[in-house]
Scaffold this motif. Structure first.
Motif, PDB file in Angstrom:
ATOM      1  N   VAL A 105      13.581  -3.268  -9.664  1.00 38.57           N
ATOM      2  CA  VAL A 105      13.569  -2.384  -8.497  1.00 38.57           C
ATOM      3  C   VAL A 105      12.633  -2.928  -7.425  1.00 38.57           C
ATOM      4  O   VAL A 105      12.924  -2.851  -6.225  1.00 38.57           O
ATOM      5  N   MET A 106      11.481  -3.473  -7.824  1.00 30.84           N
ATOM      6  CA  MET A 106      10.544  -4.035  -6.852  1.00 30.84           C
ATOM      7  C   MET A 106      11.145  -5.201  -6.072  1.00 30.84           C
ATOM      8  O   MET A 106      10.720  -5.510  -4.958  1.00 30.84           O
ATOM      9  N   GLN A 107      12.180  -5.838  -6.643  1.00 37.61           N
ATOM     10  CA  GLN A 107      12.876  -6.921  -5.960  1.00 37.61           C
ATOM     11  C   GLN A 107      14.018  -6.405  -5.085  1.00 37.61           C
ATOM     12  O   GLN A 107      14.780  -7.185  -4.521  1.00 37.61           O
ATOM     13  N   GLY A 108      14.136  -5.070  -4.990  1.00 35.62           N
ATOM     14  CA  GLY A 108      15.187  -4.492  -4.164  1.00 35.62           C
ATOM     15  C   GLY A 108      16.516  -4.394  -4.864  1.00 35.62           C
ATOM     16  O   GLY A 108      17.550  -4.191  -4.213  1.00 35.62           O
ATOM     17  N   LYS A 109      16.524  -4.485  -6.212  1.00 27.53           N
ATOM     18  CA  LYS A 109      17.757  -4.383  -6.971  1.00 27.53           C
ATOM     19  C   LYS A 109      17.824  -3.032  -7.676  1.00 27.53           C
ATOM     20  O   LYS A 109      16.811  -2.356  -7.849  1.00 27.53           O
ATOM     21  N   SER A 110      19.016  -2.655  -8.097  1.00 26.02           N
ATOM     22  CA  SER A 110      19.216  -1.361  -8.736  1.00 26.02           C
ATOM     23  C   SER A 110      18.566  -1.323 -10.111  1.00 26.02           C
ATOM     24  O   SER A 110      18.597  -2.297 -10.861  1.00 26.02           O
ATOM     25  N   GLY A 111      17.981  -0.155 -10.435  1.00 23.77           N
ATOM     26  CA  GLY A 111      17.368   0.026 -11.746  1.00 23.77           C
ATOM     27  C   GLY A 111      18.324   0.566 -12.777  1.00 23.77           C
ATOM     28  O   GLY A 111      17.907   0.944 -13.873  1.00 23.77           O
ATOM     29  N   GLY A 112      19.603   0.601 -12.479  1.00 23.41           N
ATOM     30  CA  GLY A 112      20.589   1.110 -13.443  1.00 23.41           C
ATOM     31  C   GLY A 112      21.518   2.108 -12.784  1.00 23.41           C
ATOM     32  O   GLY A 112      21.130   2.858 -11.889  1.00 23.41           O
ATOM     33  N   GLY A 113      22.752   2.131 -13.226  1.00 23.93           N
ATOM     34  CA  GLY A 113      23.722   3.052 -12.649  1.00 23.93           C
ATOM     35  C   GLY A 113      24.173   2.586 -11.274  1.00 23.93           C
ATOM     36  O   GLY A 113      23.691   1.590 -10.741  1.00 23.93           O
ATOM     37  N   ASN A 114      25.086   3.343 -10.707  1.00 24.07           N
ATOM     38  CA  ASN A 114      25.591   2.984  -9.387  1.00 24.07           C
ATOM     39  C   ASN A 114      25.874   4.243  -8.600  1.00 24.07           C
ATOM     40  O   ASN A 114      26.404   5.220  -9.151  1.00 24.07           O
ATOM     41  N   ALA A 115      25.497   4.273  -7.350  1.00 20.37           N
ATOM     42  CA  ALA A 115      25.706   5.435  -6.496  1.00 20.37           C
ATOM     43  C   ALA A 115      27.045   5.321  -5.784  1.00 20.37           C
ATOM     44  O   ALA A 115      27.539   4.225  -5.505  1.00 20.37           O
ATOM     45  N   TYR A 116      27.605   6.485  -5.469  1.00 15.92           N
ATOM     46  CA  TYR A 116      28.846   6.525  -4.692  1.00 15.92           C
ATOM     47  C   TYR A 116      28.594   5.878  -3.336  1.00 15.92           C
ATOM     48  O   TYR A 116      27.589   6.139  -2.674  1.00 15.92           O
ATOM     49  N   GLY A 117      29.505   5.016  -2.920  1.00 22.94           N
ATOM     50  CA  GLY A 117      29.354   4.310  -1.651  1.00 22.94           C
ATOM     51  C   GLY A 117      29.009   2.851  -1.835  1.00 22.94           C
ATOM     52  O   GLY A 117      28.936   2.101  -0.858  1.00 22.94           O
ATOM     53  N   TYR A 118      28.799   2.429  -3.094  1.00 20.60           N
ATOM     54  CA  TYR A 118      28.390   1.050  -3.356  1.00 20.60           C
ATOM     55  C   TYR A 118      29.223   0.451  -4.495  1.00 20.60           C
ATOM     56  O   TYR A 118      29.750   1.168  -5.350  1.00 20.60           O
TER      57      TYR A 118
END
Length: 546
Positions: free
Chosen positions: A140-153
């Motif tokens: 997450v600190m690198q700007g990446k997702s910590g798991g799962g995916n949100a609608y719109g992506y």
């Protein structure tokens, strides 16, 4: 020939049933080589070993109490449990029933295995959780997702030079992003989340995960950052560690607990922004206004009508709620537009019909005698197991008291206290535990009153009269609701009217049938938990159609 029960488990829904079949196959081979008779196989699929709430395990413990087998055979001890307290509980109960535990990895299991393997299993779970959180926080600190995916992506799938998958990258899905902006614009313009959801469903636009849109999907929880309108990723701000999940030791279910804001990990990802700041601020302002207008709204709610929350649609399974001052209708049909049941029924007519069923049909005298015989037979079986456990506790208590006296006498005779101190402490602790169990456990009664049906009808009649008494109306309504599991309203074949099926709640009906004149349950009334257990064996009252 020893009778053996096999147990297998796998914990992740990413694994397959083949894991269980492989474990059972190896256990069968071991049982055959030992000459043991396999009497039963138990399994739990995609359930964590940190939970005791597993159907297979509970069935195994229940059958062990009935003496159905002599040995439990599993691939390894951590298949039974990874929790220190739970594995000790399982081992203690099985040993008390004279059942041995054998695993392919450890062989015959003893107290040493329980202590060492239980500790190792608990440390494994903690270490796994710590490593997972450490890895996700770095991502997450690198700007990446910590798991799962949100609608719109969309999830970006690519590999590095070594061929390893690069995880956590997201990119904007243009079509879904436009739907997100549309939701924000509609809400800012004054439309309610319910109206927005209905419109999207009517247009056939799939929601997150391909499911239907619902009011909560859009509105979510403002303070927890859930729901479309509260996801700060839409303004290029990724927040991780808002909340943590811990397992309830009684139910084994994960429960969310919010983390303090100081523990949040926040990263700016402007390349993932979908909603402009001005629109976001307008939405937040409207949410704040509505929140202030309804302080503690849900906390103070109670059923507004006699059978609120008990009415269900027979076509979609959704709730039936008030659609006007006088009529009930399907909430899904009106809020989401995905159910075709548009029929309605008047409140007065529906409530009168349900009360008539409660009073005259749920305890029909012609069926009551047969029910009493079958119910008593099943509860007697439960009582025998209950009382056998209680008798076992009493025998163990006597033995522990003798052991305690023996150790005290040894100290008096000159044996150094430190030699037997630990054993004495364990004995005293166990005595306290057994005494609490005995104090909480009473002989399980089973007798049903011969005039049960008539007493039930009299109690319901009293409740109906109490509904017209302002001082007792709420209490009477709550008691009447306890007699019902659900009421299902289904269109008839010609779709000209609704057919109503009333499902009685066995525990509530029997408690009402056993009430004495003073209002308290009569002596010999089966405990509600016991009633629920027997109900699970197929003794729910019949469903009556209006």
């Amino acid at each position: 020939m020893l009778r053996v029960a096999l147990y297998a488990r796998y914990s992740s829904d990413l694994q397959s049933d083949a894991s269980v079949e492989d474990q059972l196959r190896l256990c069968r081979a071991r049982a055959d080589s030992e000459g043991w008779q396999i009497v039963e196989s138990y399994s739990d699929r995609a359930i964590s070993g940190a939970s005791m709430m597993r159907p297979g395990l509970q069935g195994l413990l229940s059958d062990a109490q009935e003496g159905r087998f002599d040995v439990v055979l599993a691939e390894s001890l951590d298949r039974l449990s990874r929790d220190q307290e739970d594995i000790a509980h399982i081992y203690k109960r099985l040993t008390f029933r004279g059942v041995k535990v054998v695993t392919l990895s450890e062989g015959p299991v003893s107290e040493i295995h329980i202590g060492l393997k239980g500790t190792m299993g608990a440390l494994y779970l903690k270490d796994l959780a710590d490593k997972t959180r450490r890895g996700l926080s770095g991502r997450v600190m690198q700007g990446k997702s910590g798991g799962g995916n949100a609608y719109g992506y969309d999830v970006v799938k690519r590999v590095n030079a070594d061929g390893a998958a690069i995880r956590g990258e997201r990119t904007i899905n243009p079509d879904e992003a436009e739907i997100v902006r549309r939701i924000f614009r509609d809400y800012a313009a004054g439309k309610s989340p319910k109206a927005i959801a209905m419109t999207l469903n009517k247009e056939g636009i799939a929601g997150p995960g391909g499911n239907e849109w619902g009011q909560s999907t859009i509105n979510g929880n403002r303070h927890r950052g859930t729901g479309i309108l509260n996801n700060e990723l839409y303004i290029g701000r990724m927040i991780w560690n808002r909340q943590r999940f811990i397992k309830d030791p009684d139910t084994g279910k994960r429960v969310a607990r919010p983390n303090p804001e100081s523990e949040w990990i926040v990263s700016d990802v402007p390349e993932l922004r979908i909603v402009d700041q001005e629109l976001w601020d307008i939405v937040k302002a409207r949410q704040g206004t509505l929140e202030r207008a309804k302080p503690n709204f849900w906390k103070n709610q109670r059923p507004r009508n006699l059978f609120s929350y008990l009415l269900k649609c027979g076509e979609c399974g959704g709730g039936f709620a008030k659609i006007s001052q006088t009529h009930y209708g399907c909430s899904t049909a009106r809020n989401k537009g995905t159910c075709d049941n548009r029929l309605a029924m008047g409140q007065v007519k529906l409530e009168a019909a349900i009360i008539e069923v409660l009073q005259s049909k749920l305890m029909d005298p012609a069926l009551c005698d047969v029910f009493c015989q079958e119910y008593t037979r099943h509860v007697n079986q439960v009582r025998r197991s209950h009382n056998a456990a209680l008798a076992g506790h009493k025998r163990e208590l006597k033995k522990l008291e003798r052991d305690k006296a023996r150790m005290i006498d040894s100290i008096k005779e000159g044996v150094p206290a430190e030699v037997i101190r630990d054993e004495l402490i364990r004995t005293v602790d166990r005595i306290g535990e057994i005494e609490r169990l005995i104090a909480d456990a009473q002989e399980a009664p089973v007798m049903l009153h011969p005039n049960m049906a008539q007493r039930y009808r009299n109690e319901v009649l009293n409740l109906i009269v109490a509904l017209n008494d302002e001082a007792h109306r709420h209490e009477a309504a709550d008691l009447l609701r306890s007699l019902i599991d659900k009421v299902v309203l289904t269109p008839n074949p010609t779709r000209s009217a609704l057919t109503v099926d009333v499902h009685g709640d066995l525990a509530g009906i029997l408690a009402m049938a056993h009430k004495e004149k003073g209002g308290a349950p009569s002596r010999g009334t089966p405990p509600v938990s016991q009633v629920k257990l027997v109900a699970g064996a197929g003794f729910e009252p019949a469903t009556f159609r209006l």
